[in-house]
Design an enzyme around this catalytic site. Structure first.
Site, short mmCIF file in Angstrom:
data_model
loop_
_atom_site.label_atom_id
_atom_site.label_comp_id
_atom_site.label_asym_id
_atom_site.label_seq_id
_atom_site.Cartn_x
_atom_site.Cartn_y
_atom_site.Cartn_z
N GLY A 194 -20.79 -27.96 38.09
CA GLY A 194 -21.31 -28.53 39.48
C GLY A 194 -23.00 -28.50 39.60
CB SER A 195 -25.21 -30.19 42.11
OG SER A 195 -24.43 -29.66 43.21
CG ASP A 202 -15.38 -29.60 45.75
OD1 ASP A 202 -16.55 -30.05 45.63
OD2 ASP A 202 -14.64 -29.59 44.70
N GLY A 262 -12.88 -29.12 42.23
CA GLY A 262 -12.57 -30.33 41.34
C GLY A 262 -13.42 -31.53 41.84
CD GLU A 315 -14.48 -26.24 38.15
OE1 GLU A 315 -15.48 -26.68 38.06
OE2 GLU A 315 -13.74 -26.33 39.16
C1 5RP Z 1 -16.46 -29.10 39.74
C2 5RP Z 1 -16.31 -28.18 41.15
C3 5RP Z 1 -17.46 -27.68 41.80
O1 5RP Z 1 -17.71 -26.51 41.75
C4 5RP Z 1 -17.47 -28.32 43.11
O2 5RP Z 1 -17.32 -29.58 43.15
C5 5RP Z 1 -18.85 -28.07 43.72
O3 5RP Z 1 -19.80 -28.77 43.32
P1 5RP Z 1 -21.36 -28.83 43.73
O4 5RP Z 1 -21.90 -27.32 43.44
O5 5RP Z 1 -22.00 -29.66 42.90
O6 5RP Z 1 -21.11 -28.92 45.16
O7 5RP Z 1 -15.13 -27.76 41.39
O8 5RP Z 1 -15.31 -29.60 39.52
#
Ligand code: 5RP
Length: 230
Positions: A36-37, A91, A102, A110
């Site tokens: 993720g970012s 999230d 996810g 993960e």
């Molecule tokens: C990816 C994930 C990420 O950890 C989640 O979506 C958070 O992402 P971001 O750091 O871009 O807000 O579960 O499958």
């Protein structure tokens, strides 16, 4: 003269927690890396101390590509034992360390890397902290032939499941499966909910992380990084 400090952007908060997570990395060991970012910020920070770690176990093709591009070795999960720490975003995270994950479609790997790790350090900006899980559409990885049946099971629970699309086609995960995003759920007992949905035929992984909850959350706030322990 006023001395106003401009509020940090969400991106800057992600950078802050990505760097703060370095203190959980054990020198000489292999670190579990999420997706993720926010994790991208952590990977960039990890690159600055890459000579101090053996490498990483990655939770997605995207993170693997970023790690390798920055010169960090990536190990197959099967070739290593228990990891000291897994670092990943979320999230949503509640005040007990339960998470919804996810959004980046990497939930299954993960959860595998989290299960292989002694400690889950969640890195997130403060927008992710919630009283109860369920506002963010819940990602569920499903085997394609089970999509409609699993969607009907969520309907029976009061939810609405939507197949995640990409470029006009169902999104295909790193595992070759599809993702349902489910809205309208009341996840009052995350442990029981995760156990229940995991048993439905065709569900590969549900994006509630209660059995693999965070032990620590580094939360990026306007006041700096707050450490929540669960
Ligand atoms: C990816 C994930 C990420 O950890 C989640 O979506 C958070 O992402 P971001 O750091 O871009 O807000 O579960 O499958």
């Amino acid at each position: 003269m006023t001395n106003l400090i401009p509020a940090l952007t969400q991106d800057e908060l992600k950078t802050l927690v990505g760097h703060a997570a370095l203190r959980y990395v054990v020198p000489g060991e292999i670190v579990g890396v999420g997706t993720g970012s926010t994790v991208n910020k952590f990977i960039d920070a990890l690159a600055t101390i890459k000579d101090q770690v053996k490498g990483a176990v990655s939770s997605s093709e995207a993170s693997t590509a970023r790690l390798l591009a920055l010169g960090i070795a990536v190990f197959d999960a099967n070739d290593v034992g228990e990891l000291a720490v897994y670092i990943d975003g979320a999230d949503e995270i509640d005040h007990r360390g339960h998470m919804v994950k996810g959004g980046g479609a990497a939930l299954t790997r993960e959860k595998i890397v989290a299960a292989q790790s002694r400690q889950f350090v969640c890195i997130a900006d403060e927008s992710k902290l919630v009283q109860a899980l369920g506002q963010f559409p819940l990602p569920v990885e499903v085997i394609p032939m089970a999509t409609n049946r699993v969607a009907r099971q969520f309907t029976a629970m009061g939810g609405t499941a939507t197949l995640r699309m990409k470029d006009g086609q169902p999104l295909v995960t790193d595992n070759g499966q599809h993702i349902l995003d489910v809205t309208g759920l009341q996840i009052t007992d995350p442990l029981a909910f995760e156990s229940q949905v995991n048993q439905w035929p065709g569900v590969v992984c549900v994006g509630v992380f209660a059995h693999q909850k965070a032990s620590v959350c580094l939360l990026g706030t306007a006041q700096g990084v707050k450490t929540l322990e669960f």
